[in-house]
Design an enzyme around this catalytic site. Structure first.
Site, PDB file in Angstrom:
ATOM      1  CB  SER A  56      36.291   0.038  -7.081  1.00  0.00           C
ATOM      2  OG  SER A  56      35.961   1.314  -7.185  1.00  0.00           O
ATOM      3  CE  LYS A  85      38.069  -0.068  -1.488  1.00  0.00           C
ATOM      4  NZ  LYS A  85      38.402   0.938  -1.861  1.00  0.00           N
ATOM      5  CD1 TRP A 122      37.232   7.891  -4.172  1.00  0.00           C
ATOM      6  CD2 TRP A 122      37.632   9.721  -2.794  1.00  0.00           C
ATOM      7  NE1 TRP A 122      37.019   7.778  -3.524  1.00  0.00           N
ATOM      8  CE2 TRP A 122      36.799   9.206  -2.841  1.00  0.00           C
ATOM      9  CE3 TRP A 122      38.220  10.820  -2.832  1.00  0.00           C
ATOM     10  CZ2 TRP A 122      36.320   9.668  -1.309  1.00  0.00           C
ATOM     11  CZ3 TRP A 122      37.875  11.470  -1.562  1.00  0.00           C
ATOM     12  CH2 TRP A 122      36.849  10.528  -0.634  1.00  0.00           C
ATOM     13  CG  HIS A 129      37.377   4.595 -10.303  1.00  0.00           C
ATOM     14  ND1 HIS A 129      38.576   3.585  -9.795  1.00  0.00           N
ATOM     15  CD2 HIS A 129      35.641   4.268  -9.919  1.00  0.00           C
ATOM     16  CE1 HIS A 129      37.187   3.220  -8.567  1.00  0.00           C
ATOM     17  NE2 HIS A 129      36.100   3.196  -9.115  1.00  0.00           N
TER      18      HIS A 129
HETATM   19  C1  GCU Z   1      33.530   5.414  -3.373  1.00  0.00           C
HETATM   20  C2  GCU Z   1      34.471   4.815  -2.874  1.00  0.00           C
HETATM   21  C3  GCU Z   1      36.043   3.854  -3.050  1.00  0.00           C
HETATM   22  C4  GCU Z   1      35.322   2.352  -3.812  1.00  0.00           C
HETATM   23  C5  GCU Z   1      34.714   3.142  -4.811  1.00  0.00           C
HETATM   24  C6  GCU Z   1      34.141   1.975  -5.681  1.00  0.00           C
HETATM   25  O1  GCU Z   1      34.292   6.095  -4.496  1.00  0.00           O
HETATM   26  O2  GCU Z   1      34.876   5.496  -1.750  1.00  0.00           O
HETATM   27  O3  GCU Z   1      36.699   2.819  -2.153  1.00  0.00           O
HETATM   28  O4  GCU Z   1      37.100   2.041  -4.616  1.00  0.00           O
HETATM   29  O5  GCU Z   1      33.531   3.841  -4.365  1.00  0.00           O
HETATM   30  O6  GCU Z   1      34.143   0.722  -5.608  1.00  0.00           O
HETATM   31  O7  GCU Z   1      34.047   2.164  -7.171  1.00  0.00           O
END
Ligand code: GCU
Length: 421
Positions: free
Chosen positions: A261, A265, A352, A402
């Protein structure tokens, strides 16, 4: 629970839920867009070989992502001291060595330190290693009672016993499901983890974490082209790499950076910006990670900069509701990792994060891997659920939400045994 806290949590939940509700999840509403060609310079010159890629195209792409998205690290800072807090020759029921290593940094009269928890298989050889951040402290990834609980700021999470922004004993082992430590060790890899809040607390506040160590005079926050939190976390991974280079038990030429997540990144940016990482795994990294921004599917550049204004550099805001103006897209972030192995993974219910946009990034990064004679993604259609495609560029979409699951780790280990070990 205190009523105020409950109301705040409830509204935070509602606003995230409504953000996800407002987002586009309809493939027919994805705008038409033209993806930039990774093998054509900003001036329109065609790149025909890896030499030209490295001398011309890669530097200009890296520079664009640095100046306009993740932000530049404003200087060099070496580890000021390494403090081996603890070392045990026989951990995890005797199968592993455990180390807890504190890296200390000093600059402009300020200090920051973070702790790397390391498990290594017992062997005389130096071992390949996965390194990644965790969301709630090193003690959450294992039941091991000797793992030190971080004192750094943490987001409250009453179900994990995190109140008053402090991690507690109650959360020991709550994230063992996301870190298959035994499987990793049994496969001959080491695992190193760091609590991301020790490098930079995940909130819109630039007075804490690593940023202030670089401020000049009365500076309060980074300049518009300077690092947000993702680049700060990536910086921490690179400093962990500096340590791995000194640790004889670790094979620093075989370190794979992993993240889920927001931390996926981070893993991608760490791998793109620091070529010492031998491979990269991005688990459900989504917008600002592996997903193509120009698709505007699920989370968008606008949404992410609003919800998390501290993650990227301020210059990235120029592309809010203006993705068509971006001269790059995330397939080129993945291409920056070439020719090193990269694994992009999605989850079916994690709309998402735009699974299709993540797949397409891996696909469109492939021509750069081909310059090196490496196999990327060869099929233009997404693979079936739970059917990984594992080449130097690898991709899977699994059933479920997720998360990081045992299925994910089983695939990563298998792939790393082939492409890294
Ligand atoms: C939120 C956010 C995402 C991210 C995620 C996470 O949903 O919008 O961009 O990847 O958190 O880190 O769990």
């Amino acid at each position: 629970m205190n009523k105020l806290i409950f109301c705040l949590l409830f509204f935070a939940f509602l606003s995230n839920a409504s953000a996800q509700f407002d987002a586009n999840y309809d493939e027919s509403k994805v705008p038409e867009f033209k993806l930039p060609d990774p093998l054509k310079t900003f001036n329109g010159k065609k790149i025909r070989n890896s030499k030209k890629w490295e001398s011309r195209r890669r530097p200009e792409l890296l520079n664009f992502f640095t100046q306009n998205m993740y932000g530049e690290v404003p200087g060099k800072l070496e580890i000021s001291s390494v403090d081996i807090q603890e070392e045990r020759k026989s951990a995890l029921n005797g199968k592993a060595v455990r180390k807890q290593v504190d890296l200390v940094f000093k600059n402009h009269g300020k200090t920051l330190d973070f702790t790397i928890l390391i498990y290594l298989p017992k062997t005389e050889e130096s071992v390949p290693l996965f390194v990644g951040y965790n969301f709630f402290g090193n003690h959450t990834i294992t039941e091991d009672v000797d793992v030190v609980i971080s004192e750094a700021w943490a987001r409250n999470n009453p179900s994990f016993g995190i109140i008053n922004n402090q991690l507690t004993e109650q959360s020991r082992g709550v994230r063992t499901n996301r870190w298959c430590v035994d499987k990793i060790i049994d496969a001959g890899f080491g695992l190193a983890v760091i609590y991301y809040g020790e490098v930079d607390p995940d909130k819109d506040d630039f007075s804490d974490g690593i940023h202030p160590l670089f401020y000049i005079d009365d500076q309060q926050q980074p300049a518009a082209n300077e690092w947000g939190s993702i680049a700060a976390w990536s910086w921490g991974l690179s400093r962990a790499m500096d340590y791995f280079e000194r640790d004889e038990d670790i094979d620093e030429s075989k370190v794979v950076v992993f993240g889920h997540s927001r931390l996926g990144k981070t893993a991608l940016w760490a791998g793109a910006s620091d070529e010492r990482f031998a491979g990269v795994i991005s688990n459900n990294s989504g917008c600002g990670g592996a997903a193509l921004s120009k698709r505007r599917f699920g989370e968008t550049v606008w949404r992410i900069n609003n919800s998390f204004p501290h993650w990227f550099c301020k210059n990235f805001r120029n592309y809010i509701k203006n993705e068509e103006a971006l001269p790059v897209d995330q397939h080129e972030l993945i291409a920056l990792i070439a020719p090193r192995p990269v694994y992009i993974a999605s989850a079916e219910e994690d709309k998402w994060s735009d699974p299709k946009g993540e797949f397409l990034s891996a696909l469109y990064a492939t021509p750069v891997y081909n310059l090196y004679g490496k196999k990327g993604i060869q099929q233009t259609e997404m693979p079936e659920l739970n059917q990984p495609v594992q080449n130097t560029v690898a991709y899977h979409i699994r059933t479920g939400e997720h998360d990081v699951t045992a299925f994910d780790w089983e695939q990563y280990i298998k792939w790393a045994q082939k492409f890294i070990q």
